[in-house]
Write a protein that holds these residues in place. Structure first.
Motif, PDB file in Angstrom:
ATOM      1  N   ARG A  83      -5.842 -10.519  16.893  1.00 48.72           N
ATOM      2  CA  ARG A  83      -5.098 -10.926  18.084  1.00 48.72           C
ATOM      3  C   ARG A  83      -3.595 -10.845  17.915  1.00 48.72           C
ATOM      4  NH1 ARG A  83      -5.921 -16.603  19.666  1.00 48.72           N
ATOM      5  NH2 ARG A  83      -4.341 -15.966  21.172  1.00 48.72           N
ATOM      6  N   GLU A  94      -4.093 -17.011  12.844  1.00 53.86           N
ATOM      7  CA  GLU A  94      -4.878 -16.958  14.079  1.00 53.86           C
ATOM      8  C   GLU A  94      -5.973 -18.024  14.120  1.00 53.86           C
ATOM      9  OE1 GLU A  94      -6.365 -13.040  14.671  1.00 53.86           O
ATOM     10  OE2 GLU A  94      -4.407 -12.108  14.523  1.00 53.86           O
ATOM     11  N   GLY A 139      -4.250 -21.033  15.148  1.00 52.43           N
ATOM     12  CA  GLY A 139      -3.473 -20.871  16.368  1.00 52.43           C
ATOM     13  C   GLY A 139      -2.032 -21.291  16.221  1.00 52.43           C
ATOM     14  N   GLU A 183      -1.164 -23.092  19.514  1.00 54.38           N
ATOM     15  CA  GLU A 183      -2.162 -22.846  20.548  1.00 54.38           C
ATOM     16  C   GLU A 183      -3.210 -23.953  20.557  1.00 54.38           C
ATOM     17  OE1 GLU A 183      -3.930 -18.681  21.897  1.00 54.38           O
ATOM     18  OE2 GLU A 183      -4.895 -19.421  20.073  1.00 54.38           O
ATOM     19  N   GLY A 201      -6.996 -22.699  25.854  1.00 53.24           N
ATOM     20  CA  GLY A 201      -6.343 -21.844  26.829  1.00 53.24           C
ATOM     21  C   GLY A 201      -4.896 -22.184  27.080  1.00 53.24           C
ATOM     22  N   TRP A 258      -2.597 -19.868  29.208  1.00 53.34           N
ATOM     23  CA  TRP A 258      -2.810 -18.428  29.106  1.00 53.34           C
ATOM     24  C   TRP A 258      -3.487 -17.895  30.372  1.00 53.34           C
ATOM     25  CZ3 TRP A 258      -0.820 -15.249  25.660  1.00 53.34           C
ATOM     26  CH2 TRP A 258      -0.593 -15.648  24.327  1.00 53.34           C
ATOM     27  N   SER A 303      -3.529 -13.040  24.331  1.00 53.73           N
ATOM     28  CA  SER A 303      -4.198 -14.211  24.870  1.00 53.73           C
ATOM     29  C   SER A 303      -5.627 -14.276  24.321  1.00 53.73           C
ATOM     30  CB  SER A 303      -4.246 -14.138  26.398  1.00 53.73           C
ATOM     31  OG  SER A 303      -5.006 -13.010  26.818  1.00 53.73           O
ATOM     32  N   PRO A 304      -6.234 -15.457  24.271  1.00 54.92           N
ATOM     33  CA  PRO A 304      -7.620 -15.566  23.794  1.00 54.92           C
ATOM     34  C   PRO A 304      -8.559 -14.721  24.654  1.00 54.92           C
ATOM     35  CG  PRO A 304      -6.597 -17.736  23.992  1.00 54.92           C
ATOM     36  CD  PRO A 304      -5.674 -16.765  24.646  1.00 54.92           C
ATOM     37  N   GLU A 305      -9.638 -14.239  24.047  1.00 51.94           N
ATOM     38  CA  GLU A 305     -10.581 -13.378  24.761  1.00 51.94           C
ATOM     39  C   GLU A 305     -11.332 -14.123  25.855  1.00 51.94           C
ATOM     40  OE1 GLU A 305     -13.153 -11.556  21.971  1.00 51.94           O
ATOM     41  OE2 GLU A 305     -11.592 -10.290  21.071  1.00 51.94           O
ATOM     42  N   ASP A 306     -11.542 -15.428  25.681  1.00 51.00           N
ATOM     43  CA  ASP A 306     -12.371 -16.173  26.635  1.00 51.00           C
ATOM     44  C   ASP A 306     -11.566 -16.887  27.715  1.00 51.00           C
ATOM     45  OD1 ASP A 306     -11.162 -17.939  24.945  1.00 51.00           O
ATOM     46  OD2 ASP A 306     -12.933 -19.150  24.545  1.00 51.00           O
TER      47      ASP A 306
END
Length: 317
Positions: A23, A45, A48, A113, A116, A202, A261-264
């Motif tokens: 990421r 990562e 975060g 982080e 979200g 995000w 940004s996070p995938e989810d």
């Protein structure tokens, strides 16, 4: 845009803890006019957390200062996640090591982080930008490479002039004193440190750019957008941004981190912009923005109920 040979880190600065970055990625370069690199960066990562620090003081003083910030952020990420306290510890350490001949200081921008959401802590003129890609279902004639928003506000002399209305943004970009900062970690005998904070959510497809002023003073926001839009690989994007700064003169050390940004994360996530200057005496662990609204609603409900009961007692007393 020419290719640039960049190092992953200046001497003595740890590589990001996640070696196979998915990421995020970063790069740094000494530039063409400095003898050594006083910037530092680090990221993890899995936890975060990311940081970029730009050392001040010349010779090895700036390198020590920026590395001190990185080490304190690393230590905090593994323990309490009190990143404001980590920056204040670094400040205290640097003040304690100062002498009459060498003043060590550094700027810093930290991103922490939480699902979200992400929180930014910063001191000085190292910056955080948020890039949003062009929407597929909209007319992108005016922004074919997406949009870039600066999330931090520089603690600098020129920013003070802009805020007062003395100069505009165009004049600020070429002002002879644009390198003069008004706040840093270490660098003075002031025992307190004022840290600014902002919190955001995000949205899908967004990317954060953390950088030292070696990038922001040399490369326009339009060019940053163009590089990000054309390069999905963050390592490649970081290196091309540094190449752009070198092509513009490379007058300072240059450091960049790019974070996806996070995938989810949901595409329509509400972006909650909560930029709040923190008092110098405050130091507390961050809490997700999504917790505060229900808590406030519950508090107001309790107050309303108590007020209604008191009124009823008064009428029937």
């Amino acid at each position: 845009m020419s290719e640039a040979k960049v190092r992953e880190r200046p001497s003595g600065v740890s590589q990001p803890a996640v070696s196979a970055a998915k990421r995020s990625a970063g790069a740094t370069h000494t530039g063409y006019r400095r003898e050594q690199n006083e910037d530092a960066f680090w990221g993890d990562e899995t936890r975060g957390i990311w940081v970029v620090a730009d050392g001040l003081g010349g010779h090895q003083a700036g390198e020590i200062a920026s590395q001190t910030v990185v080490e304190e952020i690393q230590r905090s990420s593994a323990t309490d996640r009190h990143y404001e306290q980590a920056l204040r510890r670094a400040h205290a350490l640097l003040i304690g090591e100062e002498n009459t001949t060498t003043a060590m200081g550094t700027t810093a921008v930290v991103v922490a982080e939480d699902g979200g959401y992400f929180h930014i802590f910063w001191v000085g003129d190292s910056r955080a930008y948020l890039w949003t890609p062009p929407a597929a279902d909209q007319d992108n004639t005016h922004f074919p490479h997406g949009t870039l928003k600066q999330l931090t506000v520089d603690h600098s002399y020129v920013q003070m002039l802009v805020d007062s209305g003395a100069i505009n943004q165009e004049e600020a970009a070429s002002h002879p004193n644009r390198h003069v900062i008004t706040r840093c970690i270490g660098g003075s005998t002031n025992p307190s440190l004022e840290i600014d904070r902002a919190s955001f959510s995000w949205s899908a497809g967004q990317r954060l750019v953390l950088c030292s002023d070696g990038l922001s003073n040399e490369v326009s926001e339009a060019e940053i957008c163009q590089v990000l839009a054309g390069n999905a690989d963050n390592q490649r994007a970081s290196e091309l941004l540094i190449a752009a700064a070198l092509d513009a003169g490379g007058r300072d050390n240059i450091t960049v981190q790019v974070i996806n940004s996070p995938e989810d994360v949901t595409p329509d996530s509400e972006n909650r912009n909560s930029r709040t200057p923190m008092q110098a005496t405050e130091s507390r662990q961050f809490f997700p923005a999504r917790v505060t609204l229900p808590l406030r609603v519950a508090t107001l409900a309790i107050i309303f109920s108590l007020s209604a009961y008191a009124a009823w007692q008064l009428l029937n007393g």
